[in-house]
Scaffold this motif. Structure first.
Motif, PDB file in Angstrom:
ATOM      1  N   VAL A   1       0.822  -1.206   0.000  1.00  0.00           N
ATOM      2  CA  VAL A   1       0.000   0.000   0.000  1.00  0.00           C
ATOM      3  C   VAL A   1       0.858   1.260   0.000  1.00  0.00           C
ATOM      4  O   VAL A   1       0.561   2.234  -0.702  1.00  0.00           O
ATOM      5  CB  VAL A   1      -0.984  -0.016   1.189  1.00  0.00           C
ATOM      6  CG1 VAL A   1      -0.252   0.014   2.526  1.00  0.00           C
ATOM      7  CG2 VAL A   1      -1.955   1.144   1.088  1.00  0.00           C
TER       8      VAL A   1
ATOM      9  N   ARG B   1      -3.492  -8.663  -5.759  1.00  0.00           N
ATOM     10  CA  ARG B   1      -4.048  -9.483  -4.675  1.00  0.00           C
ATOM     11  C   ARG B   1      -5.170 -10.384  -5.164  1.00  0.00           C
ATOM     12  O   ARG B   1      -5.987 -10.857  -4.377  1.00  0.00           O
ATOM     13  CB  ARG B   1      -4.533  -8.574  -3.543  1.00  0.00           C
ATOM     14  CG  ARG B   1      -3.366  -7.982  -2.742  1.00  0.00           C
ATOM     15  CD  ARG B   1      -3.791  -6.841  -1.850  1.00  0.00           C
ATOM     16  NE  ARG B   1      -2.682  -6.450  -0.975  1.00  0.00           N
ATOM     17  CZ  ARG B   1      -1.661  -5.696  -1.337  1.00  0.00           C
ATOM     18  NH1 ARG B   1      -1.599  -5.243  -2.592  1.00  0.00           N
ATOM     19  NH2 ARG B   1      -0.694  -5.397  -0.487  1.00  0.00           N
TER      20      ARG B   1
ATOM     21  N   GLY C   1      -3.362   5.771   1.580  1.00  0.00           N
ATOM     22  CA  GLY C   1      -3.005   4.411   1.986  1.00  0.00           C
ATOM     23  C   GLY C   1      -3.993   3.839   2.982  1.00  0.00           C
ATOM     24  O   GLY C   1      -4.386   2.661   2.893  1.00  0.00           O
ATOM     25  N   THR C   2      -4.429   4.638   3.933  1.00  0.00           N
ATOM     26  CA  THR C   2      -5.426   4.200   4.914  1.00  0.00           C
ATOM     27  C   THR C   2      -6.717   3.797   4.208  1.00  0.00           C
ATOM     28  O   THR C   2      -7.344   2.783   4.549  1.00  0.00           O
ATOM     29  CB  THR C   2      -5.702   5.329   5.920  1.00  0.00           C
ATOM     30  OG1 THR C   2      -4.488   5.661   6.592  1.00  0.00           O
ATOM     31  CG2 THR C   2      -6.743   4.908   6.939  1.00  0.00           C
TER      32      THR C   2
ATOM     33  N   GLU D   1      -6.260   0.355   2.333  1.00  0.00           N
ATOM     34  CA  GLU D   1      -6.263  -0.780   3.247  1.00  0.00           C
ATOM     35  C   GLU D   1      -7.661  -1.064   3.770  1.00  0.00           C
ATOM     36  O   GLU D   1      -8.061  -2.231   3.910  1.00  0.00           O
ATOM     37  CB  GLU D   1      -5.299  -0.512   4.404  1.00  0.00           C
ATOM     38  CG  GLU D   1      -3.833  -0.536   3.986  1.00  0.00           C
ATOM     39  CD  GLU D   1      -2.887  -0.190   5.120  1.00  0.00           C
ATOM     40  OE1 GLU D   1      -3.269   0.652   5.978  1.00  0.00           O
ATOM     41  OE2 GLU D   1      -1.784  -0.757   5.169  1.00  0.00           O
TER      42      GLU D   1
ATOM     43  N   LEU E   1      -9.679  -2.818   0.945  1.00  0.00           N
ATOM     44  CA  LEU E   1      -9.304  -4.229   0.810  1.00  0.00           C
ATOM     45  C   LEU E   1      -9.892  -5.061   1.945  1.00  0.00           C
ATOM     46  O   LEU E   1     -10.446  -6.149   1.717  1.00  0.00           O
ATOM     47  CB  LEU E   1      -7.781  -4.350   0.798  1.00  0.00           C
ATOM     48  CG  LEU E   1      -7.215  -5.768   0.760  1.00  0.00           C
ATOM     49  CD1 LEU E   1      -7.622  -6.493  -0.515  1.00  0.00           C
ATOM     50  CD2 LEU E   1      -5.687  -5.747   0.902  1.00  0.00           C
ATOM     51  N   ALA E   2      -9.792  -4.567   3.172  1.00  0.00           N
ATOM     52  CA  ALA E   2     -10.331  -5.286   4.321  1.00  0.00           C
ATOM     53  C   ALA E   2     -11.846  -5.462   4.197  1.00  0.00           C
ATOM     54  O   ALA E   2     -12.404  -6.497   4.585  1.00  0.00           O
ATOM     55  CB  ALA E   2      -9.995  -4.546   5.607  1.00  0.00           C
TER      56      ALA E   2
END
Length: 600
Positions: free
Chosen positions: A12, A410, A580-581, A584, A587-588
């Motif tokens: 990320v 991913r 970036g936060t 992530e 994706l989560a």
């Protein structure tokens, strides 16, 4: 979720650091200037200078953000004249004589669209009453003088050999719907007299005026259904070269330059056709010759010197870069002046997209770009993230997007959809979403998802939709009805078109009024799938309170959701320090939905 364990995931932090953007490219006195925005530096726009004998260097002070908020989206944040740099930042208009570290505040005014006239700095000033075109001498007085004013919107002050040109549109219009081009004499007192409308009206968008070396006024108009180049010689308007493509970008920002003049009399133009851009040369008699370049996406900032053109280009395998193209030979020579240098990604394998055409509702055809999982085989099957672009007048672009690669590395496929209302397909396609927002755009995204399911590419129950701004509204409505989507991510989302019309900055108010009338407000009672909201607390385009209310309503109904608030972040999350936060969290979100589906 990895399809090929030998393919390393894009970290990320690397995806964010590599997402450098370049904008507002200009040429002056043998040098090139542009703005460089580095996400890992807080998204500050730094002014860069390039000279052949010196290379590139920063010329704005560290941490100084060269930007303005004219019409909410800004543009035209700097100009160069006689060795001086004029730029806009926090506090107003600044001037620097030398290397940029001696910036002096010369006016606290909110200005943008900076350009240089005959011994004057010209700009647009936005006030509570409307817009003004203003001027300030390059030397001497430091007082901004009003040249003309309007209750609506003004842009592109361009001083010619004998006349002054500018663009104007009303409070009830957007510049891509109805934009007029005016000229007038410029009196010795510095005011416009005897104004005459050259082009534009309620059904025509005339943008990007520029005086040519022949003394004629050039501009781009969509009077024929596409934005094409026209010339006014003082008596009549004539088409320069009809092209079945867009020769201008949708004017969200000020200061665009989609065409420029070469010393040999040719005109270089960036043309958009669907998700692709190309560069063409228009000859003296209107001939059109394509320029063979390694770029499929070109920003609307062309700057010429002699027979060379500088541009900001990218492709599916090359992220955005500043390049100098020599057009004097039959084979153009490309010299890269600046690009994102990131060692961790220099040898990374990337997913390259394929173009897809899908039949959607009411007989229309929709384009999409499909990025398969990185390293996958021709018969791949994967979870799919459908992305609805913002705007909604924007479009999906054929260029390397490291944040998309973050997901393809991913095991996800990423699909960008040019739904109804997108730019790149002519005026009629762009306008057809008015009054149908939240309906036809959702249908188009669902049609692409259904096609991938039928083709055996998408995994049932693992198709997601995400969108930013207007695309966030599309994503929310997509999970407020039965359809193929298992969850949504809404970034900086618009929730209620009627309320948005009241809270949005005045520039975009007309857009909100024209778009609404379709699906209406996103109602919590209709949302059927998990939702991730990502929103900046400093967003002044789509206020965060609307998202808070919707999230509270979903909580009362026990609908799975998460609200991620990013402190002090504005409307553009992707270019902020919190990008970036956000990645992530997204994706989560998808992984949690897939895990829940397996365990249920």
């Amino acid at each position: 979720m990895r399809l090929a364990d030998s393919i390393p995931s894009v970290a990320v932090a690397d995806a964010v650091r590599a997402s450098v953007s370049y904008d507002q490219l200009r040429a002056y006195d043998g040098a090139l200037y542009w703005l460089e925005k580095r996400p890992d530096a807080g998204g500050v726009a730094t002014l860069i200078q390039w000279r052949r004998d010196e290379g590139t260097r920063d010329i704005s002070p560290a941490g100084f953000d060269v930007t303005n908020d004219i019409h909410a989206y800004g543009g035209g944040s700097f100009a160069v004249a006689d060795g001086a740099i004029w730029c806009v930042g926090a506090g107003g208009l600044y001037r620097s004589r030398y290397r940029g570290d001696d910036l002096v505040l010369v006016s606290p005014a909110s200005v943008g669209d900076l350009t240089v006239g005959n011994g004057e700095l010209l700009a647009v000033r936005e006030t509570e009453r409307g817009d003004e075109l203003v001027a300030m001498p390059l030397s001497g007085s430091r007082r901004l003088r009003t040249v003309t004013q309007s209750n609506g919107f003004l842009s592109a002050p361009r001083q010619g050999p004998s006349l002054f040109a500018w663009s104007a549109w009303g409070e009830q219009d957007m510049p891509w719907d109805a934009c007029e081009l005016w000229v007038g004499s410029y009196s010795s007192q510095g005011h416009i007299e005897s104004p005459v409308k050259v082009a534009g009206g309620w059904d025509e968008s005339a943008v990007e005026p520029r005086w040519g070396p022949d003394g004629s006024l050039y501009f781009v108009s969509d009077r024929g259904g596409w934005w094409n180049l026209f010339r006014w010689d003082g008596r009549e308007v004539k088409a320069v070269a009809p092209i079945a493509g867009e020769c201008a970008a949708e004017p969200w920002e000020l200061g665009y330059a989609s065409y420029a003049f070469l010393d040999d009399g040719q005109i270089v133009v960036a043309v958009q056709e669907g998700p692709r851009h190309r560069l063409v040369l228009i000859g003296h008699q209107g001939s059109v010759r394509p320029v063979d370049l390694p770029y499929t996406s070109i920003k609307p900032y062309l700057a010429t010197q002699g027979t060379t053109v500088a541009l900001i280009g990218s492709s599916p395998t090359a992220a955005s870069q500043v390049a100098l193209v020599n057009l004097s030979d039959d084979e153009p020579r490309v010299e890269v002046l600046a690009k994102s240098e990131h060692a961790e990604l220099s040898g990374a394998q990337v997913s390259t997209p394929t173009e897809l055409r899908v039949q959607a509702a009411r007989g229309r055809e929709v384009s999409a770009l499909v990025y398969p999982p990185t390293g996958s085989t021709a018969d791949w099957r994967a979870p799919v993230i459908v992305r609805a672009h913002p705007g909604p007048t924007a479009s999906c672009l054929l260029r390397l997007d490291w944040q998309a690669q973050f997901f393809t590395s991913r095991g996800f496929a990423v699909v960008d959809v040019d739904y109804l209302g997108s730019t790149g397909y002519g005026r009629a396609f762009r306008e057809s979403l008015y009054g149908r927002w939240g309906l036809d755009d959702v249908d188009d995204c669902a049609a692409v998802a259904a096609h991938l399911l039928a083709a055996g590419r998408a995994l049932p129950g693992r198709i997601f939709i995400r969108g930013a701004s207007a695309g966030g509204y599309t994503a929310l409505h997509a999970v407020a009805q039965n359809g193929p989507f298992a969850a949504a991510t809404a970034v900086s989302a618009i929730v209620d078109p009627d309320r948005w019309a009241e809270t949005v900055p005045r520039f975009q108010r007309a857009h909100a009024m024209r778009l609404r009338g379709g699906a209406g407000r996103v109602r919590a009672s209709n949302v059927q799938r998990p939702v991730l909201f990502i929103h900046g607390t400093a967003d002044d385009v789509a206020v965060v309170e609307d998202v808070r209310v919707l999230a509270d309503q979903l909580a009362a109904r026990d609908v799975p959701h998460r609200l991620l608030l990013l402190p002090d972040v504005g409307h553009s999350v992707a270019t902020s320090a919190e990008a970036g936060t956000a990645l992530e969290a997204e994706l989560a979100h998808y992984r949690a939905v897939m895990t829940a589906a397996v365990t249920s």
